[in-house]
Design an enzyme around this catalytic site. Structure first.
Site, PDB file in Angstrom:
ATOM      1  N   HIS A  17      23.765  35.072  42.994  1.00 16.11           N
ATOM      2  CA  HIS A  17      24.560  33.842  42.837  1.00 16.11           C
ATOM      3  C   HIS A  17      23.644  32.634  42.618  1.00 16.11           C
ATOM      4  O   HIS A  17      23.903  31.798  41.764  1.00 16.11           O
ATOM      5  CB  HIS A  17      25.405  33.572  44.100  1.00 16.11           C
ATOM      6  CG  HIS A  17      26.492  34.575  44.375  1.00 16.11           C
ATOM      7  ND1 HIS A  17      26.591  35.241  45.580  1.00 16.11           N
ATOM      8  CD2 HIS A  17      27.530  35.018  43.617  1.00 16.11           C
ATOM      9  CE1 HIS A  17      27.658  36.037  45.555  1.00 16.11           C
ATOM     10  NE2 HIS A  17      28.241  35.930  44.374  1.00 16.11           N
ATOM     11  N   LYS A  41      42.631  38.463  50.652  1.00 12.84           N
ATOM     12  CA  LYS A  41      41.387  39.234  50.664  1.00 12.84           C
ATOM     13  C   LYS A  41      40.731  39.094  52.043  1.00 12.84           C
ATOM     14  O   LYS A  41      40.503  37.976  52.491  1.00 12.84           O
ATOM     15  CB  LYS A  41      40.456  38.662  49.585  1.00 12.84           C
ATOM     16  CG  LYS A  41      39.557  39.690  48.941  1.00 12.84           C
ATOM     17  CD  LYS A  41      38.885  39.122  47.706  1.00 12.84           C
ATOM     18  CE  LYS A  41      37.758  40.006  47.217  1.00 12.84           C
ATOM     19  NZ  LYS A  41      37.097  39.472  46.038  1.00 12.84           N
ATOM     20  N   ARG A  90      26.803  40.714  35.250  1.00 14.01           N
ATOM     21  CA  ARG A  90      25.675  41.563  35.610  1.00 14.01           C
ATOM     22  C   ARG A  90      25.521  42.750  34.678  1.00 14.01           C
ATOM     23  O   ARG A  90      24.445  43.098  34.263  1.00 14.01           O
ATOM     24  CB  ARG A  90      25.854  42.107  37.041  1.00 14.01           C
ATOM     25  CG  ARG A  90      25.457  41.133  38.096  1.00 14.01           C
ATOM     26  CD  ARG A  90      26.105  41.473  39.394  1.00 14.01           C
ATOM     27  NE  ARG A  90      27.556  41.278  39.313  1.00 14.01           N
ATOM     28  CZ  ARG A  90      28.372  41.390  40.328  1.00 14.01           C
ATOM     29  NH1 ARG A  90      27.915  41.746  41.492  1.00 14.01           N
ATOM     30  NH2 ARG A  90      29.651  41.167  40.169  1.00 14.01           N
ATOM     31  N   SER A 128      27.716  41.199  46.930  1.00 13.06           N
ATOM     32  CA  SER A 128      27.925  40.865  48.344  1.00 13.06           C
ATOM     33  C   SER A 128      28.328  42.088  49.164  1.00 13.06           C
ATOM     34  O   SER A 128      27.956  42.208  50.340  1.00 13.06           O
ATOM     35  CB  SER A 128      28.999  39.785  48.479  1.00 13.06           C
ATOM     36  OG  SER A 128      28.608  38.613  47.792  1.00 13.06           O
TER      37      SER A 128
HETATM   38  P1  ADP Z   1      34.581  37.103  42.932  1.00 10.77           P
HETATM   39  O1  ADP Z   1      35.397  37.748  44.012  1.00 10.77           O
HETATM   40  O2  ADP Z   1      35.238  35.892  42.331  1.00 10.77           O
HETATM   41  O3  ADP Z   1      34.047  38.043  41.884  1.00 10.77           O
HETATM   42  P2  ADP Z   1      31.833  36.943  43.899  1.00 10.77           P
HETATM   43  O4  ADP Z   1      31.280  36.070  44.974  1.00 10.77           O
HETATM   44  O5  ADP Z   1      31.725  38.404  44.065  1.00 10.77           O
HETATM   45  O6  ADP Z   1      33.334  36.472  43.725  1.00 10.77           O
HETATM   46  O7  ADP Z   1      31.161  36.544  42.508  1.00 10.77           O
HETATM   47  C1  ADP Z   1      31.289  35.279  41.973  1.00 10.77           C
HETATM   48  C2  ADP Z   1      30.697  35.287  40.568  1.00 10.77           C
HETATM   49  O8  ADP Z   1      29.299  35.536  40.646  1.00 10.77           O
HETATM   50  C3  ADP Z   1      31.265  36.368  39.650  1.00 10.77           C
HETATM   51  O9  ADP Z   1      31.316  35.868  38.334  1.00 10.77           O
HETATM   52  C4  ADP Z   1      30.266  37.483  39.745  1.00 10.77           C
HETATM   53  O10 ADP Z   1      30.241  38.265  38.567  1.00 10.77           O
HETATM   54  C5  ADP Z   1      28.979  36.689  39.895  1.00 10.77           C
HETATM   55  N1  ADP Z   1      27.947  37.455  40.590  1.00 10.77           N
HETATM   56  C6  ADP Z   1      28.046  38.116  41.763  1.00 10.77           C
HETATM   57  N2  ADP Z   1      26.881  38.722  42.086  1.00 10.77           N
HETATM   58  C7  ADP Z   1      26.023  38.422  41.068  1.00 10.77           C
HETATM   59  C8  ADP Z   1      24.671  38.784  40.772  1.00 10.77           C
HETATM   60  N3  ADP Z   1      23.955  39.584  41.564  1.00 10.77           N
HETATM   61  N4  ADP Z   1      24.127  38.298  39.649  1.00 10.77           N
HETATM   62  C9  ADP Z   1      24.851  37.525  38.818  1.00 10.77           C
HETATM   63  N5  ADP Z   1      26.136  37.159  39.007  1.00 10.77           N
HETATM   64  C10 ADP Z   1      26.718  37.610  40.126  1.00 10.77           C
END
Ligand code: ADP
Length: 162
Positions: A17, A41, A90, A128
Site C-alpha cells: 500500500h 466485512k 498486483r 493484508s
Molecule cells: P480492498 O478491500 O478495497 O481491496 P485493500 O486494503 O485490500 O482493500 O487494498 C486496497 C488497494 O490496494 C487495492 O486496489 C489493492 O489492489 C491494492 N493493494 C493491496 N495490496 C497491495 C500490494 N501489495 N501492492 C499493490 N497494491 C496493493
C-alpha cells in the site's frame, strides 16, 4: 491542484500500500488515503486502529492525508473534490475485479477517473490477509509492513519472543 483518493480496507496497511501511495504522490498534489467503513466485512483492526496505523506509517509524506468514509467511493471522491481514484494492481488476479469496479464507478460518476498503479515486483504477492495469517502464528512480518503495524500485530496476537 489535483487531488486523488486511495480507498481500501487497509486491515492492516502493508508496504505494498505504501509503495502505491509513494507512486501516486509523485503524480498528484494530494493523496487522500481513505479507509472504507464496510459494516458487512469483519476486520481484525477497528477503523480507528487502521487510520492510526496509516497516519503513523505515512507521517513523512507531507501531501498525504488519511481519513475514512461510508458508502460509495465515488461519492466520497466528489465530496473531497478528488479528480480520481487510485487502486493498486498486483497481478492478473486483481485485474478482473479492479476493471469491473473502475467501469462501474465511471458509470456512476464519469468525471472521476480510476488510476491503476503497479507496485514494485517485490510486493506483488503481498496482501493484508497473508500478513494477518502470518502474524497470528507468530511469523515475522517485519519485512512486509511498517514498524507500527508490527507492534500492533504483536499486541493483537501476543508474541512469545516479546
Ligand atoms: P480492498 O478491500 O478495497 O481491496 P485493500 O486494503 O485490500 O482493500 O487494498 C486496497 C488497494 O490496494 C487495492 O486496489 C489493492 O489492489 C491494492 N493493494 C493491496 N495490496 C497491495 C500490494 N501489495 N501492492 C499493490 N497494491 C496493493
Amino acid at each position: 491542484m489535483a487531488k486523488v483518493i486511495y480507498p481500501g480496507t487497509f486491515d492492516p496497511v502493508t508496504n505494498g500500500h505504501i509503495d502505491i501511495v509513494s507512486r501516486a504522490i509523485e503524480l498528484f498534489d494530494e493523496v487522500i488515503v481513505t479507509v472504507a467503513r464496510n459494516p458487512g466485512k469483519t476486520s481484525l483492526f477497528t477503523i480507528e486502529e487502521r487510520v492510526e496505523m496509516l497516519k503513523e506509517s505515512l507521517k513523512d509524506y507531507e501531501r498525504v492525508v488519511v481519513d475514512s468514509f461510508d458508502g460509495l467511493v465515488v461519492n466520497h471522491a466528489k465530496q473531497v473534490g478528488a479528480v480520481g481514484i487510485i487502486r493498486g494492481l498486483r497481478a492478473i488476479s486483481d485485474f478482473e475485479y479492479e476493471f469491473q469496479m473502475a467501469l462501474m464507478n465511471r458509470k456512476l460518476a464519469g468525471e472521476i477517473t480510476t488510476i491503476l498503479l503497479m507496485p514494485h515486483a517485490r510486493y506483488t504477492y503481498l496482501n493484508s490477509t497473508i500478513v494477518r495469517n502470518l502474524a497470528q502464528f507468530q511469523g515475522d512480518v517485519s519485512e512486509f509492513v511498517p514498524p507500527i503495524v508490527v507492534e500492533k500485530l504483536k499486541l493483537k496476537f501476543g508474541n512469545k519472543e516479546g
